[in-house]
Scaffold this active site. Structure first.
Site, short mmCIF file in Angstrom:
data_model
loop_
_atom_site.label_atom_id
_atom_site.label_comp_id
_atom_site.label_asym_id
_atom_site.label_seq_id
_atom_site.Cartn_x
_atom_site.Cartn_y
_atom_site.Cartn_z
N HIS A 1 -0.13 -10.29 -26.37
CA HIS A 1 0.99 -11.02 -26.96
C HIS A 1 1.32 -12.28 -26.19
CE1 HIS A 1 1.80 -7.72 -29.79
NE2 HIS A 1 1.33 -6.97 -28.80
N THR B 1 8.75 -0.89 7.72
CA THR B 1 8.84 -1.99 6.75
C THR B 1 10.31 -2.23 6.39
OG1 THR B 1 6.63 -1.59 5.97
CG2 THR B 1 8.10 -2.70 4.43
N SER C 1 6.72 4.62 3.61
CA SER C 1 6.23 3.48 4.42
C SER C 1 5.25 4.05 5.42
CB SER C 1 7.39 2.79 5.14
OG SER C 1 6.85 1.90 6.11
N SER D 1 3.66 2.71 7.97
CA SER D 1 4.01 2.41 9.36
C SER D 1 5.38 2.98 9.72
CB SER D 1 4.05 0.89 9.57
OG SER D 1 5.08 0.33 8.78
N ARG E 1 -3.04 0.69 3.05
CA ARG E 1 -3.75 0.76 1.76
C ARG E 1 -4.91 1.76 1.80
NH1 ARG E 1 -5.28 -3.68 4.53
NH2 ARG E 1 -7.48 -4.31 4.56
N GLY F 1 0.80 -1.22 0.00
CA GLY F 1 0.00 0.00 0.00
C GLY F 1 0.83 1.27 0.00
N SER F 2 2.09 1.15 0.38
CA SER F 2 2.98 2.32 0.36
C SER F 2 3.77 2.41 -0.94
CB SER F 2 3.94 2.28 1.55
OG SER F 2 3.23 2.43 2.75
N GLU G 1 -6.43 -7.85 -0.31
CA GLU G 1 -6.33 -7.47 1.11
C GLU G 1 -7.69 -7.20 1.75
OE1 GLU G 1 -2.87 -4.88 2.13
OE2 GLU G 1 -2.56 -4.88 -0.03
N LYS H 1 5.33 -10.62 8.77
CA LYS H 1 6.24 -9.63 9.36
C LYS H 1 6.73 -10.11 10.72
CE LYS H 1 4.60 -5.54 6.85
NZ LYS H 1 3.95 -4.24 6.84
C1 F6R Z 1 -1.79 -3.08 4.50
C2 F6R Z 1 -1.06 -2.84 3.25
C3 F6R Z 1 0.29 -3.47 3.08
C4 F6R Z 1 1.40 -2.54 3.58
C5 F6R Z 1 2.79 -3.18 3.42
C6 F6R Z 1 3.92 -2.26 3.77
O1 F6R Z 1 -2.98 -2.32 4.53
O2 F6R Z 1 -1.55 -2.19 2.39
O3 F6R Z 1 0.45 -3.77 1.71
O4 F6R Z 1 1.36 -1.33 2.89
O5 F6R Z 1 2.86 -4.34 4.19
O6 F6R Z 1 3.75 -1.67 5.03
P1 F6R Z 1 3.93 -0.10 5.18
O7 F6R Z 1 2.92 0.50 4.24
O8 F6R Z 1 3.61 0.21 6.59
O9 F6R Z 1 5.32 0.19 4.79
#
Ligand code: F6R
Length: 364
Positions: free
Chosen positions: A266, A117, A112, A114, A164, A70-71, A250, A359
């Protein structure tokens, strides 16, 4: 709960027009996050306007956007939207390693939500070592700490959402950075128009709009018990298709696949030959845009005749004047559809336990 796709093609388990059934399954509040996208986009543009980008960040030779899931998608949206305007190449990186070309001539957007990541944090260190001009976009975590320590411009967005569901924050702040770095013209008018279009769409696609006239609800009903396959033209519609796939994965917790036209003409189109039973399990969605190349429009029509073994073939048309509005309108139909599909499967759209499990295992 196990789901057999054949068992899911009959009667629908819940009434998507009943507000009580929606509320009871949406414990994590995904509907309000999705419905809040227009105001989130406006707020993102405001937040970005307060960030100062140093003069030495301007007119770099290349741009990279680094993030996961999502990031990361915000980087794809910026890259595809600005490709025809920007003279510098932009690359979206999803992983630990950065390309050899990254140097002090690079503008590096590290995203990111959070801030924790590991792939993104590893890539951050490498960008720093190469002297790249880094901007960090995050709601906090280690990435914010590193940016503060290193004196790197930090775009701090509000926390408390699933990454996301923070698409507006992550995408529009990245677009603003590219603009502030002097690589594209002012997008404020397009942002304004896109927010207006999204606001109108909340009424059209939201829960109070009945399934009879609600494209997202109808698509969720078509996708239910099937595997969605999203096809779109290369460029920003393809980035929207990737967003659809990830949102279905998700939010709805099901498989989904995507590909782009013309490339899929193709190779992937040939795959629509054998395995009739599997084809019946696929629900095809074409993302269409008024700006698509006339040959692409023709390819869509021919491709329709090739994928006719699918359970259904559906067109989603973009809305709005600017490419930004058209892109976000395509995305929005999918965001709502993936939400309704989750409800049909009886799952809370918000939690992504599998990602958290991965994770936590990696952290051991
Ligand atoms: C969860 C989501 C995930 C996170 C990914 C990376 O809603 O979309 O795809 O985006 O795990 O984590 P972040 O975004 O915190 O770096």
């Amino acid at each position: 709960m196990q789901h057999d796709f054949k068992a899911k093609t009959g009667e629908l388990p819940i009434d998507l027009d009943n507000p009580d059934s929606i509320a009871s399954m949406d414990a994590g509040g995904m509907l309000s996050a999705i419905s809040g996208l227009p105001s989130q986009c406006r707020e993102a543009w405001e937040i970005a306007s307060t960030v100062t980008i140093p003069a030495e960040y301007r007119n770099r030779e290349n741009v990279i956007s680094i993030g996961m899931g999502g990031s990361a998608i915000g980087g794809d949206l910026v890259r595809t939207l600005t490709a025809s305007e920007m003279n510098q190449p932009m690359t979206v990186i999803r992983g630990y390693d950065i390309p050899g070309f990254v140097s002090d001539k690079t503008l590096a957007i590290l995203s990111s939500y959070s801030g924790n990541t590991e792939e993104t944090l590893t890539a951050y260190e490498s960008c720093n070592k190469r002297g790249a001009k880094i901007v960090a976009i995050t709601s906090g975590g280690r990435l914010a700490e590193l940016a503060r320590k290193d004196g790197v411009p930090l775009v701090l967005v509000p926390s408390g959402l699933q990454p996301r569901a923070a698409l507006g924050y992550l995408f529009l702040t990245a677009l603003s950075i590219v603009q502030k770095a002097g690589l594209v013209t002012d997008k404020s008018e397009d942002v304004e128009e896109a927010c207006d279009v999204l606001e109108q769409l909340v009424g059209v696609l939201g829960p109070s709009s009945p399934a009879e006239v609600n494209q997202s609800k109808r698509l969720a009903m078509h996708m239910f018990g099937r595997i969605p396959v999203i096809y779109a033209a290369v460029g920003f519609p393809a980035a929207a298709a990737l967003r659809w796939k990830c949102q279905i994965n998700e939010n709805s917790k099901t498989h989904a696949f995507w590909n782009e036209i013309p490339e899929m003409n193709h190779n992937e189109t040939v795959g629509w030959s054998a395995l009739d039973e599997i084809q019946k399990a696929l629900c095809v969605i074409f993302l269409r845009d008024k700006g698509e190349h006339p040959r692409i429009a023709k390819r869509f029509e021919i491709t329709k005749s090739i994928v006719k073994g699918a359970s259904s073939i559906n067109d989603v048309h973009s809305l709005g004047r600017s490419e930004l509005a058209r892109l976000l309108s395509l995305i929005y139909v999918g965001d709502f559809a993936s939400f309704y599909l989750a409800l049909l499967y009886g799952v809370d759209p918000t939690p992504v336990k599998v990602i958290e499990f991965l994770k936590s295992e990696l952290a051991k």
